[in-house]
Design a protein around this motif. Sequence first.
Motif, mmCIF file in Angstrom:
data_model
loop_
_atom_site.group_PDB
_atom_site.id
_atom_site.type_symbol
_atom_site.label_atom_id
_atom_site.label_comp_id
_atom_site.label_asym_id
_atom_site.label_seq_id
_atom_site.Cartn_x
_atom_site.Cartn_y
_atom_site.Cartn_z
ATOM 1 N N ARG A 1 8.809 30.929 17.901
ATOM 2 C CA ARG A 1 8.902 29.528 17.447
ATOM 3 C C ARG A 1 8.389 28.568 18.508
ATOM 4 N NH1 ARG A 1 13.901 31.292 15.151
ATOM 5 N NH2 ARG A 1 15.041 30.517 16.972
ATOM 6 N N PHE A 2 8.660 28.883 19.779
ATOM 7 C CA PHE A 2 8.150 28.032 20.855
ATOM 8 C C PHE A 2 6.630 28.042 20.877
ATOM 9 C CE2 PHE A 2 6.567 27.728 25.253
ATOM 10 C CZ PHE A 2 6.987 26.443 25.562
ATOM 11 N N ASP B 1 10.357 43.479 22.763
ATOM 12 C CA ASP B 1 11.365 42.951 21.849
ATOM 13 C C ASP B 1 11.239 41.433 21.723
ATOM 14 O OD1 ASP B 1 13.466 42.952 20.095
ATOM 15 O OD2 ASP B 1 15.005 42.836 21.659
ATOM 16 N N MET B 2 10.025 40.979 21.384
ATOM 17 C CA MET B 2 9.747 39.556 21.248
ATOM 18 C C MET B 2 10.709 38.937 20.228
ATOM 19 S SD MET B 2 7.931 36.917 22.076
ATOM 20 C CE MET B 2 6.512 37.569 22.905
ATOM 21 N N ASN B 3 11.526 37.987 20.673
ATOM 22 C CA ASN B 3 12.510 37.408 19.767
ATOM 23 C C ASN B 3 11.970 36.162 19.087
ATOM 24 O OD1 ASN B 3 12.817 35.408 21.813
ATOM 25 N ND2 ASN B 3 14.193 36.799 22.885
ATOM 26 N N ASP B 4 12.730 35.716 18.109
ATOM 27 C CA ASP B 4 12.256 34.628 17.256
ATOM 28 C C ASP B 4 12.050 33.324 18.015
ATOM 29 O OD1 ASP B 4 12.225 36.297 15.098
ATOM 30 O OD2 ASP B 4 14.183 35.681 14.334
ATOM 31 N N ASP C 1 7.168 35.517 29.065
ATOM 32 C CA ASP C 1 7.156 35.595 27.607
ATOM 33 C C ASP C 1 5.844 35.096 27.017
ATOM 34 O OD1 ASP C 1 9.857 36.585 27.132
ATOM 35 O OD2 ASP C 1 10.513 34.642 27.901
ATOM 36 N N VAL C 2 5.328 34.010 27.575
ATOM 37 C CA VAL C 2 4.098 33.426 27.047
ATOM 38 C C VAL C 2 3.375 32.709 28.182
ATOM 39 C CG1 VAL C 2 5.289 31.313 26.327
ATOM 40 C CG2 VAL C 2 3.125 31.915 25.258
ATOM 41 N N HIS D 1 15.893 21.401 21.574
ATOM 42 C CA HIS D 1 16.532 22.720 21.524
ATOM 43 C C HIS D 1 17.366 22.900 22.793
ATOM 44 C CE1 HIS D 1 12.812 22.967 19.128
ATOM 45 N NE2 HIS D 1 13.486 23.777 18.336
ATOM 46 N N ASP D 2 18.516 22.223 22.834
ATOM 47 C CA ASP D 2 19.328 22.279 24.049
ATOM 48 C C ASP D 2 20.038 23.615 24.232
ATOM 49 O OD1 ASP D 2 21.179 22.070 22.021
ATOM 50 O OD2 ASP D 2 22.015 20.157 22.681
ATOM 51 N N ASP D 3 19.910 24.513 23.264
ATOM 52 C CA ASP D 3 20.520 25.834 23.391
ATOM 53 C C ASP D 3 19.562 26.854 24.009
ATOM 54 O OD1 ASP D 3 18.912 25.578 21.105
ATOM 55 O OD2 ASP D 3 19.870 27.292 20.130
ATOM 56 N N ILE D 4 18.323 26.414 24.308
ATOM 57 C CA ILE D 4 17.309 27.320 24.856
ATOM 58 C C ILE D 4 16.799 26.743 26.174
ATOM 59 C CG2 ILE D 4 15.018 28.327 24.504
ATOM 60 C CD1 ILE D 4 15.564 28.282 21.513
#
Length: 307
Positions: A298-299, A291-294, A144-145, A122-125
């Motif tokens: 997924r991570f 506002d937990m995003n997708d 986040d986690v 996931h090189d976009d994250i």
Amino acid sequence: MNRIAHLNGIRAFEAAARHHSFAGAAQELNVTSAAVGQQVRQLEEWLNVRLFNRATSGSSRLTLTDEGERAFPDIHRGFELIGRGLNHLFDEPQEDVITVSASPSIVSKWLLTRVNQYQLQHDDIDVQVETNVSIVDYTEQGIDVGIRYGLGQWEDVCAQHLMFEDIFPVCSPAFAKQHGLSDTPPDMLRDIPLLHDLSVPSNSGYPSWQEWSDRAEVPVPNKLHGLKINDFASVIELARRGSGLALGRSRLIEDELKSGELVCPFDLSKYQFRSRFCYFLVWQQDEASRDMNDHVDRFRQWLISTT
């Protein structure tokens, strides 16, 4: 304190403690080593506390005193928070950044290789990893986690089971041969150098030699001798070098077991136990407010799938 004085000295102390040298701190702060040393000395005089042990020879010439060890984590986090606050002023919000918090041992021995795999897929994250020994405020620090080791009962966070862990003695093959360790442990481990992990207080239920002794029915001396270190990764490194017998945590020594650098000298079917503590993924309880995003969700699910 009503005000903070000697801010330059505090900054010099924090940098020198991280680099374990005035020279490294000087390079980072773009000043001379003498200037760093002088700022730290002025801070020590103001506090009337010695922060560093200064040796004239040896591989570690600059080490923290007990007082310095106690102060460093909070001061280090303070500068991290200042930096994060300044970034909010200069940088555009980053929507695709996942911030993960875990203890240094979990990060170095288990998490980093998985984060690297995730980044390749996931090189976009971007994944930002922060190490913390103590429990942190996830909202305040933008986490986040997290990964925590325990019974899964913490206030103000949701906890999802990640993985179990087995506990058993480990050492280098050379150490096992030197001390004649075979499938069955000696009746008493009195003469075997033991390595102790003090990163968590023994009264918390953290796996200990005493618990292994009780479960394996192998007596240990009433007063446990041996080297005591408050960092699991350092304990395992010493065991790998042949310095003693350590209590291994299966999830954090996978690489050393596969490479053969560490072995359990005893029969695993008899002399290991499943820890009461487990690894949990944790996150802020009120997800709606964060506002937990997708991609964060997924991570989390991807991380569970790798165990």
